[in-house]
Design an enzyme around this catalytic site. Structure first.
Site, PDB file in Angstrom:
ATOM      1  N   HIS B  70       4.781  -0.085   1.981  1.00  0.00           N
ATOM      2  CA  HIS B  70       3.366   0.241   1.732  1.00  0.00           C
ATOM      3  C   HIS B  70       2.951  -0.165   0.316  1.00  0.00           C
ATOM      4  CE1 HIS B  70      -0.001   3.147   3.057  1.00  0.00           C
ATOM      5  NE2 HIS B  70      -0.461   2.443   2.051  1.00  0.00           N
ATOM      6  N   HIS B 189      -3.033   5.824   8.338  1.00  0.00           N
ATOM      7  CA  HIS B 189      -3.437   6.552   7.137  1.00  0.00           C
ATOM      8  C   HIS B 189      -4.170   7.756   7.706  1.00  0.00           C
ATOM      9  CE1 HIS B 189      -5.664   6.892   3.129  1.00  0.00           C
ATOM     10  NE2 HIS B 189      -6.308   7.700   3.913  1.00  0.00           N
ATOM     11  N   ASP B 315       3.164   3.140  -1.790  1.00  0.00           N
ATOM     12  CA  ASP B 315       1.690   3.141  -1.819  1.00  0.00           C
ATOM     13  C   ASP B 315       1.212   2.607  -3.175  1.00  0.00           C
ATOM     14  OD1 ASP B 315      -0.930   3.325  -1.038  1.00  0.00           O
ATOM     15  OD2 ASP B 315      -0.995   5.517  -0.976  1.00  0.00           O
TER      16      ASP B 315
END
Ligand SMILES: [Zn+2]
Lengths: 315, 436, 183
Positions: B70, B189, B315
């Site tokens: 990610h 998400h 992320d």
């Protein structure tokens, strides 16, 4: 020094002693209002910038009046950006202000934390005139001043704050300040507007208005921000008024000496009925006058500069 | 024979290292033998080959190159924040050799041409393997599906509207079914925007105190629950991105126990920091999902330790200094992660006793590669020589001028972390070497 | 900061005598007490004004209106203000317009306090005249200000400090000279 920091950002970081010192000074300034000339020259040559990033008439006028009564030079600076456009960054704003070599900044901003940020990067004193839903310390101080004028020592006194606590900086400043002075605070409003998270601050949360006001000494009625609640925080103004509006019927149930405050501007017949707003139990105009005095006191005290002892140049 | 960092030969040995693979950190020192970009051999003790130049890796751990599921590499559209090339540099510095990129660029990655473009840009940079995901809906608009098949042929490894959650349950259901036939997961998400609203931090004590609009846990829990149920009905592979609530961990735990094909990831910041970090209104602690409460942090870390959450994913979300200088509520969501992930993992998970080193490394390499079917994460004979050497005891302070990423919006700025990458190899080539 | 007392320059009876003499001078200069008001500068000017008022009443048989003046907000040295400004207030129980004001202070030094006091008075109205009465004039003027009635002229050095003690605040009436002592 009465105030320990160079800034007044919130009542969270101000001690009880400081609050009382400011209020003492404010009452001296209130005396000035009764003279033929209502200003004093002490801030001559000092520049105060009023930076209002969010429309506000009352607070801005109150600050301006306070500054004028202290004979400061005033610059008003409002940015046209709305909450939908970012505009310049706060750092750019801060650098501009620093380049202007100002002595004090009064800031109103729609983002919580904006005053903190500017205070950290600027050398001059910063007074928070309201940052988002965070704090509005001058409102908190003027509310406390008004309460003390009626109740004296606030220890053990019961203050009920009613309305949209979630979005209210006034509520947060009241909570911090009142707690420091030993008052007991109850928050009341529809559950959609009273964040349960605040219970950890040691306040009572009561959704039933009758219970919330039963043994209150003061009701501090907040403005319902009609524009913020288009979507379902409460069904209608009419229902809000019926369930949480301060009406004659509610006032009748209060302790005889209890009184009603409102930070203004009022939505008549929504959070407060016109009869109460104009009636004998409200102290709204005292709040307005105290507001100017409190702001004069803060500006004056923050301008006091170096601590140090009285200079030997006596007279 | 000696060899230098400047000229890495095509055949070399790394000796004196502890090998870390298959969830275990070797107790005895061993070696890795690399030849022509592949792993020729590895084991404990001294290698029985002669005449091969050797690097003494005394004190270092040798692990498979890390795999991030990610990352946001902003190209095309926001090259001032990160490009494929700068993102790959950051990845190499963090020990990563394979990175799955998110499609929310400008324009979005919603066709096979864009997928090929990203892979090509990654090859040009030559520092790590880029595995793009494509968007579920064209332009991330939440309406209709993109050409999954065409994109998978071009190299897409999954589909997601990350950052713009798929609101429409019907679309999500179709996407799961359709992607499953192609053998790739849908990455969710998980956020119900109608619950979260204009929130900018976790909804709880601190948001109430700071006067910021909160994002309720329920916004994540509800969305995870919906997508898990959709995955149940189709039997498809759902991957839950950046799990941050104890509720979501519990839903995933139950779903896995029931045999559903659910995988999940957690970020380094969600296993280490809680919402009190927002107390000074620093946008360096603003991300989505937000930093939650201490019991969420513990639940996510425990979920990672017990396998409910499969892997650590960064992320990595670069933003310029300027953007992070806006007020908290105005600043964009996201923090960088590639260059700090190992240090955060060791500091907050291994050194606290939540999981052992072998398990952490597995969560950062083998497992993410396996669940996304990536040709990576294997430290074994015949595999590509993608590996990392790191010092598990090295303490360092996260500093702004110590980033390869174009952005420095790290939540860990100024913090001391333990564990730092010494060198990263991609197909036997050196892609990063720590200068100090 | 420590104050080291060096000498008593007026004792209680000398203070009384000086005040009585000043009362006579004020009555004399004013040809009576018509239109006269006494304004003490906070803090020690206030008890001195009261003493002067009593002395005048003893001669003339009637009260002279008295007020108190706080000059805090009129100082020209905001940045060197002391730790906690003395909490005192201005009390002006009469309209100053048309009055003859006797401004009363304890010590006259640079003249800056008097300058500030004049501004305060002007903000309250337009008196017919303002006269200055001080118990001690120690010299070192920085402004063109001159007292009309003086209890005692005391030549001092700039290092020295004059302290006027009054019963209200100090449990004792006397005037002493001293210096800042090294600690
Ligand atoms: Zn996301």
């Amino acid at each position: 020094m009465i105030l320990k920091n160079k800034d007044v950002l919130g009542l969270e970081e101000i001690s009880a002693e400081e609050i009382l010192g400011v209020l003492e000074m404010a009452s001296r300034f209130r005396a000035v209002f009764d003279r033929p000339v209502r200003s004093v020259p002490i801030m001559r040559g000092r520049t105060v910038v009023n930076f209002f990033h969010e429309p506000s008439t009352r607070t801005r006028i109150s600050f301006e009046l306070a500054e004028k009564r202290l004979s400061a030079d005033i610059i008003n600076f409002s940015s046209a950006t709305s909450s939908f456009t970012k505009g310049e960054t706060l750092r750019d704003t801060a650098e501009n202000l620093a380049a202007m070599k100002i002595d004090m900044l009064i800031i109103r901003h729609n983002s919580a934390g904006a005053a903190q940020y500017l205070a950290k990067v600027l050398e001059c004193s910063v007074i928070n005139a309201g940052d988002g839903a965070h704090e509005h310390p001058t409102q908190g101080l003027l509310d406390i001043m008004t309460m003390r004028q009626r109740l004296g020592d606030l220890r053990g006194k019961k203050v009920t704050i009613i309305g949209d606590i979630s979005h209210s900086r006034v509520a947060r400043s009241n909570i911090w300040g009142l707690h420091k002075l030993g008052a007991e605070v109850t928050l009341c409003g529809p559950p959609t507007m009273v964040p349960g998270g605040l219970a950890r601050l040691g306040v009572n949360i009561e959704y039933d208005l009758k219970k919330a006001v039963a043994d209150a000494d003061v009701l501090n009625v907040l403005r319902i921000q009609l524009e913020r609640h288009s979507s379902a925080s409460f069904p209608s103004n009419r229902e809000y008024h019926r369930m949480y509006g301060i009406t004659e019927d509610v006032v009748r149930t209060l302790k005889p000496e209890a009184f009603v405050m409102h930070p203004g501007p009022m939505n008549r017949d929504v959070e407060i009925s016109s009869t109460v707003a104009d009636g004998p139990r409200q102290v709204i105009l005292d709040q307005v006058a105290n507001g100017v005095a409190v702001r004069m006191a803060l500006i004056y005290l923050l301008s006091g500069g170096d601590p140090g002892a009285l200079s030997p140049a006596q007279e | 024979m000696e060899w230098s960092w400047q000229r890495i030969p095509s055949e070399f040995l790394v000796t004196g290292v502890k090998l870390c693979r298959r969830g275990k950190l070797g107790k005895r020192k061993g070696f890795l033998h690399v030849r022509k970009g592949r792993i020729e051999g590895l084991g404990v003790g001294i290698p029985k080959v002669e005449g091969v130049p050797a690097l003494d890796g005394e004190g270092l751990i040798c692990a498979p190159g890390f795999v991030d599921l990610h990352a946001h590499f902003r190209e095309p559209g926001h090259e001032e924040k990160e490009t494929i090339a700068s993102g790959c540099k950051a990845a190499a510095k963090g020990g990563y050799t394979s990175v799955v990129t998110m499609p929310n660029t400008d324009p979005a990655i919603d066709n096979s041409g864009m997928i090929r473009y990203l892979i090509d840009r990654g090859r040009e940079a030559g520092l790590c393997r880029i595995h793009p995901t494509g968007s579920v809906s064209p332009g991330l608009k939440g309406q209709g599906m993109t050409e999954f098949g065409d994109m998978v042929n071009a190299g897409a490894v999954g589909f997601t509207d990350d950052g713009m959650p798929v609101e429409n349950g019907g679309l999500m259901s179709n996407a799961l079914k359709y992607a499953d036939v192609l053998g790739v997961p849908i990455i969710t998400h998980a956020e119900d925007k109608s619950i979260v609203g204009k929130g900018c931090m976790h909804g709880g004590y601190w948001s109430a105190r700071l006067g910021l609009v909160g994002m309720a846990r329920a916004g994540e829990d509800v969305a995870v629950f919906r997508d898990v149920e959709l995955a149940r009905s189709s039997g498809a592979h759902l991957h839950v991105a950046h799990v941050s609530t104890k509720g979501a961990v519990e839903i995933i735990r139950r779903a896995k126990a029931e045999g559903l094909r659910i995988t999940a990831e957690a970020t380094p910041h969600h296993i280490s920091l809680d919402h009190s970090r927002c107390r000074d209104y620093s946008p360096l602690f603003k991300m989505n999902p937000p930093l939650r409460e201490a019991d969420d942090v513990n639940a996510v870390a425990e979920g990672l330790a017990d396998g409910t959450i499969d892997c650590l994913a960064t992320d990595h979300a670069p933003h310029t200094d300027t953007e992070k200088e806006y007020q908290f509520d105005q600043a964009p969501f996201g923090v960088t992660g590639l260059e700090t992930a190992l240090g955060v993992g060791i500091t907050y998970l291994v050194n606290t006793g939540i999981m052992d080193m072998g398990k952490l490394i597995q969560c950062m390499s083998e497992t993410p590669a396996r669940i996304f079917n990536l040709p990576a994460g294997r430290l074994e004979e015949g595999a590509e020589a993608d590996f990392v050497l790191f010092d598990p005891e090295r303490q360092w302070v996260v500093a702004k001028d110590d980033f390869q990423s174009l952005s420095h919006n790290s939540s860990f700025l100024g913090e001391t972390l333990t564990g730092r990458v010494t060198a990263t190899f991609l197909g036997g080539r050196l892609t990063w070497r720590d200068q100090d | 900061m420590k104050f080291a007392e060096k000498a008593v320059i007026m004792n209680a009876s000398e203070m009384n005598r000086a005040i009585k003499r000043m009362a006579h001078e004020i009555i004399e200069a004013n040809k009576g007490i018509d239109n006269l008001v006494l304004l003490g500068v906070q803090r020690r000017g206030v008890p001195l004004a009261r003493m002067l008022g009593e002395a005048i009443k003893a001669v003339e048989g009637s009260e002279v209106p008295q007020g108190a003046l706080d000059i805090t907000f009129y100082r020209d040295d905001l940045s060197t203000l002391g730790p906690t400004p003395q909490v005192a207030s201005t009390e002006m129980p009469f309209d100053v317009t048309g009055k003859i004001i006797i401004l009363v202070d304890d010590v006259l030094y640079t003249g800056r306090t008097v300058r500030a006091a004049l501004d305060v008075i002007m903000d309250w109205g337009r008196p017919e005249a303002i006269r200055l009465s001080v118990l001690v004039d120690r010299g070192h003027r920085e402004l063109p200000i001159r007292p009309d009635f003086v209890g005692k002229n005391v030549p001092t050095s700039q290092r020295e400090i004059i302290k006027v003690k009054v019963l209200e605040f100090d449990d004792k009436a006397e005037v002493v000279v001293g210096e800042v002592a090294a600690e």
